[in-house]
Design an enzyme around this catalytic site. Structure first.
Site, PDB file in Angstrom:
ATOM      1  N   LYS A 185       1.144  -1.238  -0.176  1.00 33.79           N
ATOM      2  CA  LYS A 185      -0.049   0.115  -0.141  1.00 33.79           C
ATOM      3  C   LYS A 185       0.815   0.846  -0.058  1.00 33.79           C
ATOM      4  CE  LYS A 185      -2.024   2.893   2.746  1.00 33.79           C
ATOM      5  NZ  LYS A 185      -1.491   4.285   1.332  1.00 33.79           N
ATOM      6  N   GLY A 238       6.723   5.571   8.308  1.00 29.23           N
ATOM      7  CA  GLY A 238       6.179   6.620   8.101  1.00 29.23           C
ATOM      8  C   GLY A 238       6.085   7.129   9.050  1.00 29.23           C
ATOM      9  N   SER A 239       5.140   8.387   9.353  1.00 30.68           N
ATOM     10  CA  SER A 239       5.150   8.825  10.637  1.00 30.68           C
ATOM     11  C   SER A 239       5.234   8.275  12.659  1.00 30.68           C
ATOM     12  CB  SER A 239       4.040  10.037  10.425  1.00 30.68           C
ATOM     13  OG  SER A 239       3.031  10.016  10.506  1.00 30.68           O
ATOM     14  N   THR A 240       5.473   8.614  13.114  1.00 28.33           N
ATOM     15  CA  THR A 240       5.913   8.099  14.289  1.00 28.33           C
ATOM     16  C   THR A 240       4.099   8.685  14.954  1.00 28.33           C
ATOM     17  OG1 THR A 240       7.504   8.915  15.347  1.00 28.33           O
ATOM     18  CG2 THR A 240       6.662   8.789  16.991  1.00 28.33           C
ATOM     19  N   GLU A 241       3.364   8.577  14.764  1.00 31.20           N
ATOM     20  CA  GLU A 241       2.120   9.440  14.766  1.00 31.20           C
ATOM     21  C   GLU A 241       1.840   8.137  14.381  1.00 31.20           C
ATOM     22  OE1 GLU A 241       0.744  13.166  13.658  1.00 31.20           O
ATOM     23  OE2 GLU A 241      -1.303  12.275  14.341  1.00 31.20           O
ATOM     24  N   GLY A 243       2.969   5.268  13.366  1.00 35.76           N
ATOM     25  CA  GLY A 243       2.988   3.965  13.493  1.00 35.76           C
ATOM     26  C   GLY A 243       3.219   3.863  14.493  1.00 35.76           C
ATOM     27  N   GLU A 260      10.051   1.770  10.590  1.00 34.54           N
ATOM     28  CA  GLU A 260      10.839   2.972  10.287  1.00 34.54           C
ATOM     29  C   GLU A 260      10.418   3.799  10.786  1.00 34.54           C
ATOM     30  OE1 GLU A 260      14.595   2.503   9.996  1.00 34.54           O
ATOM     31  OE2 GLU A 260      13.925   0.657   9.091  1.00 34.54           O
ATOM     32  N   CYS A 294      13.481  10.950   6.284  1.00 32.46           N
ATOM     33  CA  CYS A 294      13.525  10.579   7.547  1.00 32.46           C
ATOM     34  C   CYS A 294      14.812  11.004   8.403  1.00 32.46           C
ATOM     35  CB  CYS A 294      13.071   9.189   7.563  1.00 32.46           C
ATOM     36  SG  CYS A 294      14.269   7.937   6.474  1.00 32.46           S
ATOM     37  N   GLU A 393       9.386  17.048  14.098  1.00 30.01           N
ATOM     38  CA  GLU A 393      10.041  17.290  12.419  1.00 30.01           C
ATOM     39  C   GLU A 393       9.627  17.852  11.954  1.00 30.01           C
ATOM     40  OE1 GLU A 393       8.908  12.986  10.642  1.00 30.01           O
ATOM     41  OE2 GLU A 393      11.451  12.720  10.475  1.00 30.01           O
TER      42      GLU A 393
HETATM   43  P1  NAD Z   1       2.010   8.359   7.392  1.00 25.00           P
HETATM   44  O1  NAD Z   1       2.677   8.468   8.669  1.00 25.00           O
HETATM   45  O2  NAD Z   1       1.422  10.044   7.104  1.00 25.00           O
HETATM   46  O3  NAD Z   1       1.710   7.784   6.220  1.00 25.00           O
HETATM   47  C1  NAD Z   1       2.676   6.393   5.944  1.00 25.00           C
HETATM   48  C2  NAD Z   1       1.642   5.848   5.219  1.00 25.00           C
HETATM   49  O4  NAD Z   1       0.768   5.229   6.334  1.00 25.00           O
HETATM   50  C3  NAD Z   1       1.225   5.588   4.047  1.00 25.00           C
HETATM   51  O5  NAD Z   1       0.747   4.822   2.732  1.00 25.00           O
HETATM   52  C4  NAD Z   1      -0.190   6.413   4.287  1.00 25.00           C
HETATM   53  O6  NAD Z   1      -1.628   6.373   3.530  1.00 25.00           O
HETATM   54  C5  NAD Z   1      -0.574   5.221   4.943  1.00 25.00           C
HETATM   55  N1  NAD Z   1      -1.305   5.475   6.651  1.00 25.00           N
HETATM   56  C6  NAD Z   1      -1.934   6.520   7.212  1.00 25.00           C
HETATM   57  N2  NAD Z   1      -2.599   6.252   7.999  1.00 25.00           N
HETATM   58  C7  NAD Z   1      -2.463   4.853   8.811  1.00 25.00           C
HETATM   59  C8  NAD Z   1      -3.403   4.926   9.665  1.00 25.00           C
HETATM   60  N3  NAD Z   1      -4.285   4.809  10.187  1.00 25.00           N
HETATM   61  N4  NAD Z   1      -3.088   2.948   9.186  1.00 25.00           N
HETATM   62  C9  NAD Z   1      -2.213   2.515   8.569  1.00 25.00           C
HETATM   63  N5  NAD Z   1      -1.669   2.839   7.264  1.00 25.00           N
HETATM   64  C10 NAD Z   1      -1.487   4.500   7.619  1.00 25.00           C
HETATM   65  O7  NAD Z   1       3.746   9.017   6.604  1.00 25.00           O
HETATM   66  P2  NAD Z   1       4.200  10.486   5.160  1.00 25.00           P
HETATM   67  O8  NAD Z   1       3.564  11.821   5.908  1.00 25.00           O
HETATM   68  O9  NAD Z   1       3.329   9.922   3.856  1.00 25.00           O
HETATM   69  O10 NAD Z   1       5.776  10.016   5.173  1.00 25.00           O
HETATM   70  C11 NAD Z   1       5.858  10.330   6.440  1.00 25.00           C
HETATM   71  C12 NAD Z   1       6.410  10.656   7.223  1.00 25.00           C
HETATM   72  O11 NAD Z   1       7.302   9.176   7.672  1.00 25.00           O
HETATM   73  C13 NAD Z   1       7.889  11.312   8.154  1.00 25.00           C
HETATM   74  O12 NAD Z   1       7.262  11.354   9.691  1.00 25.00           O
HETATM   75  C14 NAD Z   1       9.038   9.906   7.899  1.00 25.00           C
HETATM   76  O13 NAD Z   1       9.847  10.719   8.400  1.00 25.00           O
HETATM   77  C15 NAD Z   1       8.686   8.883   8.384  1.00 25.00           C
HETATM   78  N6  NAD Z   1       9.558   8.353   7.230  1.00 25.00           N
HETATM   79  C16 NAD Z   1      10.568   7.624   8.168  1.00 25.00           C
HETATM   80  C17 NAD Z   1      11.098   6.701   7.118  1.00 25.00           C
HETATM   81  C18 NAD Z   1      12.709   5.432   8.375  1.00 25.00           C
HETATM   82  O14 NAD Z   1      13.353   4.742   7.323  1.00 25.00           O
HETATM   83  N7  NAD Z   1      12.209   5.541   9.293  1.00 25.00           N
HETATM   84  C19 NAD Z   1      11.630   7.084   5.910  1.00 25.00           C
HETATM   85  C20 NAD Z   1      10.997   7.592   5.449  1.00 25.00           C
HETATM   86  C21 NAD Z   1       9.807   8.753   6.154  1.00 25.00           C
END
Ligand code: NAD
Length: 491
Positions: A185, A238-241, A243, A260, A294, A393
Site C-alpha cells: 500500500k 511513516g510518521s511516528t504518530e 506508527g 521505520e 526521515c 520533525e
Molecule cells: P504517514 O505516517 O502519514 O503515512 C505513511 C503510510 O501510512 C502511508 O502509506 C499512509 O497512507 C499510511 N497510513 C496513514 N494512516 C494510516 C493508518 N491509520 N493505518 C495504517 N496506515 C496508515 O507518513 P508520510 O506523511 O507518508 O511520510 C512522512 C513520515 O514518514 C515522516 O514522519 C518521516 O520521518 C517518516 N519516514 C521514515 C522513514 C524511516 O526510514 N524511518 C523513511 C521515510 C519517511
C-alpha cells in the site's frame, strides 16, 4: 525547460492476484503534480472488500499447491528478483519520470540516486534468496536437532511518499527473497512507481498473487490491512504518530510489526572539523530531498568557537540554492510534495519566527513559473533546544541551528530528542569521532559525511524512530521465523 507530463499517464487500477482491477466501489482519487498543480491521472481507491481479495490472493500464492511461492526453489526466487532488477534498470528513465512527477523531487535525484538504489536493492536480495537457512544445533540427549528458517506468510508493506519506490523496495525485495507474498500500500500522494513495479513484476513472471498493490487512503486501506486477520506482518514506514497507531491496532491479532518512523537527526560540528566539508554536509543533510528525508540532518549543532565561520559558509551556499522545475536535470531543490505539506512547513517556520529564532536564509513559500508548491531553503540560527523547530520533525527544507560549548554539552543536546534515527559528527579527532559515535542514541551515525546508504548497511531507529532494521542481512530477520525440529534417535 518546463514540466512536461507527456506521454499521458493512463488511469491506474489495483493490482490483485495478477490482474488489474477497478476498486469494488468504482471510486478513484487524483494524483497531482506538486510542481504544477496539474492532475496527472486518477487512481483506483480500494475498499475493504478489495483488501479481502488481495489477502486471499496473497495467501493462496504463498501456500497453495506445488507452485506455492514459499516452496519455490530459492534459486528460482532469486532469479526472479534479479530479473525484476534488470527490468527496472531497462525502464529507469520512465520510473524516474513518474517519481518526479508524483513527488516533486528533482529528476536528478530520481534518476541518479533513488532508482539506481532500487535496482541494487533487488540485486542484493536476489543474492540472499539462496543464503537463508537454518542450523543444526547440539541439544542435549539423543536427538537430531535443527532449525528451519521460514517465511512469515502475507506481508503488508505500508510506505510513505518521500522515497516512494526506494522505501518500498527495502521491504518488497527482502520479503520476497525470504518466500513471503506481498500486499503493497503506497502513500496515496505517490502511487505511480508502485503500480509501475507491479507491471514489471508481471513482465518478469512473478506468479499471480505473490505481489499485489492496493491504493487508497491510509486511514481506510492501511488501517484495514493492519487489522486484517489474514495478514501476518506489517512492514511500516511513516510518521511516528501513525506508527503508534499501527502498533496499537496490530496488537489485536498479535501481528508482527516493524516500524521505520520519524527523526530529528543531529548533525554535530566540532571546532576541529574541516569546516568546508562540514558546511557542505550540513547543506546536503537538510536540503537533499527537499528535507523530506526521515534521516534529514534537521538539527545542526555547532561548537560555539566556530559557529560564526561555519554559519557564514552554510548561509552563503544556501543563498545560491533556489527551488526550480523538478524535471530540469540541473534542478537541486524541487517541489514540496503537496499543498498540505507546504502548509505544515509554513506553520513551523512561523513558529520559529514567533519563538524568537533568528531567520538567516529563506523563510517563504514560493512558486516556479507562477505555480506549484515550493518553499525556499530556510535556516534558523540561534535556536534554543526547547523551541518547537528544535524538537519536532518538520519534514521540509528547514534547518534549526544550535550551538554548544563542549563535547558533553553537544552530545547531551544531540540525544535530547524522542527520536533516534540518524546522526553525524564532524571532527578530525579520531578518538572524539568514535566516542561520540558510541554515545549517540541513533541507528545510523555518519562520521565526516551525511546521507550515505547502501543495500548492505542496516538502517533503522532507536527510541521513537522505530524498531527493526531494514537493508543488510538484518532485514531478513523481519521476514522470517525460526522453527525448531527435534528428531528422536533413541533405539
Ligand atoms: P504517514 O505516517 O502519514 O503515512 C505513511 C503510510 O501510512 C502511508 O502509506 C499512509 O497512507 C499510511 N497510513 C496513514 N494512516 C494510516 C493508518 N491509520 N493505518 C495504517 N496506515 C496508515 O507518513 P508520510 O506523511 O507518508 O511520510 C512522512 C513520515 O514518514 C515522516 O514522519 C518521516 O520521518 C517518516 N519516514 C521514515 C522513514 C524511516 O526510514 N524511518 C523513511 C521515510 C519517511
Amino acid at each position: 525547460m518546463s514540466v512536461v507530463s507527456t506521454p499521458a499517464i493512463r488511469p491506474q487500477k489495483l493490482f490483485i492476484g495478477g490482474e488489474w482491477r477497478d476498486g469494488a466501489s468504482g471510486k478513484t482519487f487524483e494524483s497531482i503534480n506538486p510542481a504544477t498543480g496539474e492532475v496527472l491521472t486518477t487512481i483506483a481507491s480500494a475498499e475493504v472488500s478489495d483488501l479481502d481479495l488481495a489477502v486471499g490472493a496473497a495467501r493462496k500464492a504463498f501456500d497453495e499447491g506445488e507452485g506455492a511461492w514459499r516452496k519455490m526453489n530459492a534459486a528460482d526466487r532469486g532469479k526472479l528478483l534479479w530479473k525484476i532488477a534488470g527490468l527496472i534498470e531497462a525502464n529507469i528513465d520512465e520510473f524516474a519520470r513518474l517519481e518526479t512527477l508524483d513527488n516533486g523531487k528533482p529528476i536528478f535525484e530520481s534518476r541518479h540516486v533513488d532508482m539506481p538504489m532500487v535496482v541494487e536493492v533487488f540485486q542484493y536480495y536476489a543474492g540472499w534468496a539462496t543464503k537463508i537457512h537454518g542450523e543444526t544445533i547440539p541439544a542435549k540427549g539423543n536427538y537430531f536437532t535443527y532449525t528451519l528458517r521460514e517465511p512469515l506468510g502475507v506481508v503488508a508493506a505500508i510506505t510513505p511518499w518521500n522515497f516512494p519506490l526506494l522505501l518500498a523496495s527495502w521491504k518488497i525485495a527482502p520479503a520476497l527473497a525470504a518466500g513471503n507474498t506481498i500486499i503493497h500500500k503506497p502513500a496515496s500522494l505517490t502511487t505511480l512507481t508502485a503500480l509501475k513495479l507491479a507491471e514489471i513484476a508481471q513482465e518478469a513472471g512473478v506468479p499471480p498473487g505473490v505481489f499485489n498493490v492496493v491504493t487508497g487512503k491510509g486511514a481506510t486501506v492501511g488501517d484495514a490491512l493492519v487489522e486484517h486477520p489474514g495478514v501476518d506482518k506489517i512492514a511500516f514506514t511513516g510518521s511516528t504518530e501513525v506508527g503508534r497507531e499501527v502498533m496499537r491496532k496490530a496488537a489485536g491479532t498479535v501481528k508482527k510489526v516493524s516500524l521505520e518512523l520519524g527523526g530529528k537527526s543531529p548533525n554535530i560540528v566540532f571546532a576541529d572539523a574541516d569546516l568546508d566539508a562540514a558546511a557542505r554536509g550540513a547543506y546536503l543533510g537538510i536540503f537533499y530531498g527537499k528535507g523530506e528525508v526521515c534521516a534529514a540532518g534537521s538539527r545542526l549543532l555547532v561548537e560555539e568557537s566556530v559557529h560564526d565561520s561555519l554559519m557564514e559558509k552554510l548561509v552563503a551556499r544556501t543563498k545560491k540554492l533556489q527551488p526550480a522545475d523538478p524535471m530540469d536535470p540541473k534542478t537541486r531543490l524541487g517541489a514540496v510534495v503537496s499543498e498540505g505539506q507546504l502548509n505544515t512547513v509554513s506553520r513551523y517556520v512561523e513558529s520559529g519566527k514567533k519563538e524568537g529564532a533568528q531567520l538567516v536564509a529563506g523563510g517563504e513559500r514560493t512558486q516556479v513559473n507562477g505555480k506549484g508548491c515550493f518553499f525556499q531553503p530556510t535556516i534558523f540560527d540561534r535556536v534554543r533546544p526547547q523551541m518547537t523547530i528544535a524538537r519536532e520533525e518538520i519534514f521540509g527544507p528547514v534547518l534549526a541551528a544550535l550551538s554548544f560549548k563542549n563535547l558533553e554539552e553537544g552530545l547531551a543536546q544531540a540525544n535530547n530528542t524522542i527520536y533516534g534515527l540518524a546522526a553525524a559528527v564532524w571532527t578530525r579527532d579520531i578518538k572524539k569521532a568514535h566516542r561520540v559515535a558510541r554515545d549517540l542514541k541513533a541507528g545510523t551515525v555518519w562520521i565526516n559525511t551525511y546521507n550515505v546508504y547502501d543495500p548492505t548497511m542496516p538502517f533503522g531507529g532507536y527510541k521513537q524512530s522505530g524498531f527493526g532494521r531494514e537493508l543488510g542481512m538484518q532485514a531478513l530477520d523481519l521476514y522470517t521465523q525460526t522453527k525448531s525440529v527435534w528428531v528422536d534417535l533413541n533405539e
